[in-house]
Write a protein that holds these residues in place. Structure first.
Motif, PDB file in Angstrom:
ATOM      1  N   GLY A   1       0.800  -1.232   0.000  1.00  0.00           N
ATOM      2  CA  GLY A   1       0.000   0.000   0.000  1.00  0.00           C
ATOM      3  C   GLY A   1       0.826   1.271   0.000  1.00  0.00           C
ATOM      4  N   HIS A   2       2.151   1.162  -0.071  1.00  0.00           N
ATOM      5  CA  HIS A   2       3.020   2.343  -0.150  1.00  0.00           C
ATOM      6  C   HIS A   2       3.798   2.350  -1.465  1.00  0.00           C
ATOM      7  N   GLY A   3       3.139   1.876  -2.543  1.00  0.00           N
ATOM      8  CA  GLY A   3       3.914   1.620  -3.757  1.00  0.00           C
ATOM      9  C   GLY A   3       4.093   2.794  -4.693  1.00  0.00           C
ATOM     10  N   VAL A   4       3.278   3.843  -4.583  1.00  0.00           N
ATOM     11  CA  VAL A   4       3.418   4.903  -5.590  1.00  0.00           C
ATOM     12  C   VAL A   4       4.846   5.455  -5.560  1.00  0.00           C
ATOM     13  N   ALA A   5       5.302   5.825  -4.362  1.00  0.00           N
ATOM     14  CA  ALA A   5       6.660   6.355  -4.253  1.00  0.00           C
ATOM     15  C   ALA A   5       7.697   5.225  -4.316  1.00  0.00           C
ATOM     16  N   MET A   6       7.472   4.159  -3.552  1.00  0.00           N
ATOM     17  CA  MET A   6       8.512   3.125  -3.423  1.00  0.00           C
ATOM     18  C   MET A   6       8.707   2.339  -4.719  1.00  0.00           C
ATOM     19  N   ALA A   7       7.626   2.103  -5.468  1.00  0.00           N
ATOM     20  CA  ALA A   7       7.764   1.384  -6.744  1.00  0.00           C
ATOM     21  C   ALA A   7       8.565   2.229  -7.734  1.00  0.00           C
ATOM     22  N   THR A   8       8.342   3.533  -7.694  1.00  0.00           N
ATOM     23  CA  THR A   8       9.105   4.424  -8.578  1.00  0.00           C
ATOM     24  C   THR A   8      10.585   4.328  -8.228  1.00  0.00           C
ATOM     25  N   TYR A   9      10.854   4.447  -6.936  1.00  0.00           N
ATOM     26  CA  TYR A   9      12.235   4.489  -6.449  1.00  0.00           C
ATOM     27  C   TYR A   9      12.949   3.154  -6.661  1.00  0.00           C
ATOM     28  N   LEU A  10      12.279   2.053  -6.265  1.00  0.00           N
ATOM     29  CA  LEU A  10      12.941   0.744  -6.401  1.00  0.00           C
ATOM     30  C   LEU A  10      13.025   0.315  -7.861  1.00  0.00           C
ATOM     31  N   GLY A  11      12.088   0.771  -8.699  1.00  0.00           N
ATOM     32  CA  GLY A  11      12.221   0.520 -10.139  1.00  0.00           C
ATOM     33  C   GLY A  11      13.544   1.116 -10.630  1.00  0.00           C
ATOM     34  N   GLU A  12      13.829   2.342 -10.215  1.00  0.00           N
ATOM     35  CA  GLU A  12      15.090   2.986 -10.616  1.00  0.00           C
ATOM     36  C   GLU A  12      16.290   2.249 -10.027  1.00  0.00           C
ATOM     37  N   LYS A  13      16.193   1.911  -8.728  1.00  0.00           N
ATOM     38  CA  LYS A  13      17.336   1.252  -8.059  1.00  0.00           C
ATOM     39  C   LYS A  13      17.631  -0.100  -8.712  1.00  0.00           C
ATOM     40  N   MET A  14      16.566  -0.843  -9.069  1.00  0.00           N
ATOM     41  CA  MET A  14      16.801  -2.152  -9.674  1.00  0.00           C
ATOM     42  C   MET A  14      17.368  -2.008 -11.085  1.00  0.00           C
ATOM     43  N   ALA A  15      16.981  -0.945 -11.793  1.00  0.00           N
ATOM     44  CA  ALA A  15      17.594  -0.690 -13.106  1.00  0.00           C
ATOM     45  C   ALA A  15      19.093  -0.479 -12.917  1.00  0.00           C
ATOM     46  N   GLU A  16      19.462   0.272 -11.874  1.00  0.00           N
ATOM     47  CA  GLU A  16      20.892   0.497 -11.618  1.00  0.00           C
ATOM     48  C   GLU A  16      21.588  -0.807 -11.267  1.00  0.00           C
ATOM     49  N   SER A  17      20.912  -1.678 -10.494  1.00  0.00           N
ATOM     50  CA  SER A  17      21.502  -2.982 -10.148  1.00  0.00           C
ATOM     51  C   SER A  17      21.745  -3.811 -11.407  1.00  0.00           C
TER      52      SER A  17
END
Ligand code: FAD
Length: 446
Positions: free
Chosen positions: A386-402
């Motif tokens: 239920g906290h995905g709007v911000a966290m999905a954006t952020y972790l999407g970017e972080k996982m792209a970097e990974s």
């Protein structure tokens, strides 16, 4: 999503509402290519075209990676375009629970990630010029019991002391400046949180990803993923509902809709329904009375209500009225329950029409934490609870970097990702009625 009309089974003014998502009426989301043959091979295949998948695709494609987003329906079809649009600080677990479980250092890292995730959304909106009514309006958490208010005071003290982030405690006597409701025992304001129109945000993310070269494929359900090398390079053969392709890396971004194609993840994620109603457009004075500061509001229960005004001044009121993933029947039942809940909070809305009702599926891990990293040689990020709007954006970017660096340095890397106790879960959530009853009982007792 069903798009039907239904009758509120209620004696008073509520009339006919549409079983469809209000936000989707305000946005035009690119549908993705539904007929062009899939490419033979790509560098990265992203499964799922929601916020997580699109956010990662944008970063990957910007760096010259050949990326295909494979979406079973249309981009944004999942929770990403149908949510409350609340861009919230913090995680689902409170800071006291996080400290008890992970200790100070890890909690500080996770909490900082939650703050950084809001900046991340703001930066993308500005950089990509996304017209989605993003506003740093802050959030208000309201206490359903005096003990919950004491919890707010403790948690705000800890967050200020340990993580140098200020929140404001609002005693009951001052609450009228924040909310036009008399039922709560105080509140907590965090000015860093924000609000947006999620469907317009997803539309902007999809266009941004396409602009830098990501290919979006709609109506492309991934059915099976197997390891296969291609001209000596290790990778994966991905079978989809309309042909197969090879990818060096695979990023799974399917959240509450995670299915049989990724069984290890399916066994770790519980899909939980969440539902929303939206009223007709309210007179300006009434809207200001209900939410004088236009905050993102949610209450302190486990079975919580969350609500806000839309940019065109409707009251949007959501909650976990039924635990089951959405269906026309659960949407209709939930709409009735939510309207009753809304009238308990705001009796002023008794004569106001409900115009929309819809549902979507949330993704909960068994430890109620987000998880991102690598499992069975697949990259993944989900469990936002239920906290995905911000966290999905952020972790999407972080996982792209990974994926780009081959090093997993996201703030959630290395957290144990539990399966169900005793392995009693294969992806079909038989226990949801019991869990729902348990949380209702907890709300009554604590
Ligand atoms: C009603 C509701 C209200 C919410 N309110 C808020 C809120 O106010 N604030 C907040 O922060 N969070 C909220 N959330 C949560 C938030 O919306 C989600 O955490 C977030 O959107 C997850 O994004 P995602 O991209 O990971 O997943 P999703 O947007 O769910 O996308 C997953 C996609 O994967 C696709 N997919 C699944 N399996 C396959 C397959 N095999 N092949 C191809 N594609 C596949 C699905 O079709 C889906 O489109 C809410 C959620 C709901 C349901």
């Amino acid at each position: 999503m069903p798009n039907l009309s239904a009758q509120m089974n209620s004696p008073s003014q509520s009339g006919v509402f549409r079983e469809s998502c209000f936000w989707l009426d305000t946005a035009s989301i690119p549908a993705g290519d539904r007929s062009r043959p899939l490419p033979g091979s790509v560098d990265v295949a992203v499964i799922g075209g929601g916020i997580t998948g699109l956010s990662s695709a944008r970063v990957l494609a910007k760096r010259g990676v050949r990326v295909a987003v494979l979406e079973a329906e249309t981009p944004g079809w999942g929770a990403s375009s149908r949510n409350g649009g609340m861009v919230l600080t913090g995680l689902k677990l409170g800071v006291e629970q996080l400290l008890a479980k992970y200790g100070r250092e890890t909690t500080a890292r996770l909490y900082a990630a939650s703050l950084a995730s809001i900046d991340c959304v703001e930066q993308i909106v500005a950089e990509e010029n996304i017209d989605c009514s993003f506003s740093r309006c802050g959030h208000l958490e309201v206490a359903c019991k005096p003990a919950h208010f004491q919890g707010f005071v403790r948690s705000a003290e800890i967050i200020a002391r340990e993580f140098n982030h200020r929140q404001r405690i609002v005693p009951k006597k001052d609450l009228r400046a924040e909310i036009g409701s008399a039922i709560y025992h105080g509140g907590l304001v965090d000015e860093k949180s924000a609000g947006l129109n999620p469907a317009r945000y997803v539309a902007g993310l999809a266009r941004a990803a396409e602009r830098v070269g990501a290919s979006l494929y709609g109506a492309t359900r991934v059915e099976k993923i197997e390891q296969e090398s291609n001209h000596g390079a290790a990778g994966h053969r991905i079978a989809t509902s309309r042909g197969s392709l090879w990818a060096r890396d695979v990023f799974v971004a399917t959240s509450g809709y995670t299915g049989r194609a990724t069984p290890s993840l399916q066994r770790r994620i519980i899909p939980i329904g969440s539902y929303i109603i939206a009223t007709e457009i309210l007179p300006e004075a009434l809207a200001r009375e209900l939410s004088p500061r236009d905050r993102m509001i949610y209450d302190s229960k486990n079975f919580l209500y969350y609500y806000r005004l839309t940019p065109d001044r409707r009251m949007l009121f959501g909650g976990r009225a039924a635990f089951f993933p959405e269906s026309p029947d659960s949407i209709r039942k939930s709409a009735r329950i939510l309207r009753e809940g809304m009238l308990q909070v705001y009796p002023q809305l008794r004569d106001v029409k409900i115009e929309y009702a819809w549902g979507g599926t949330l993704d909960f891990a068994f430890d109620i934490m987000p998880h991102a990293g690598r499992l069975d040689d697949l990259y993944f990020s989900l469990g936002y609870a239920g906290h995905g709007v911000a966290m999905a954006t952020y972790l999407g970017e972080k996982m792209a970097e990974s994926i780009l660096s081959g090093r997993d340095e996201n703030p959630f890397a290395g957290l144990p990702f539990p399966r169900a106790p005793l392995g009693l879960y294969n992806g079909s959530p038989w226990f949801l009625p019991f869990a729902g009853a348990w949380y209702k009982l907890k709300d009554w007792l604590t």
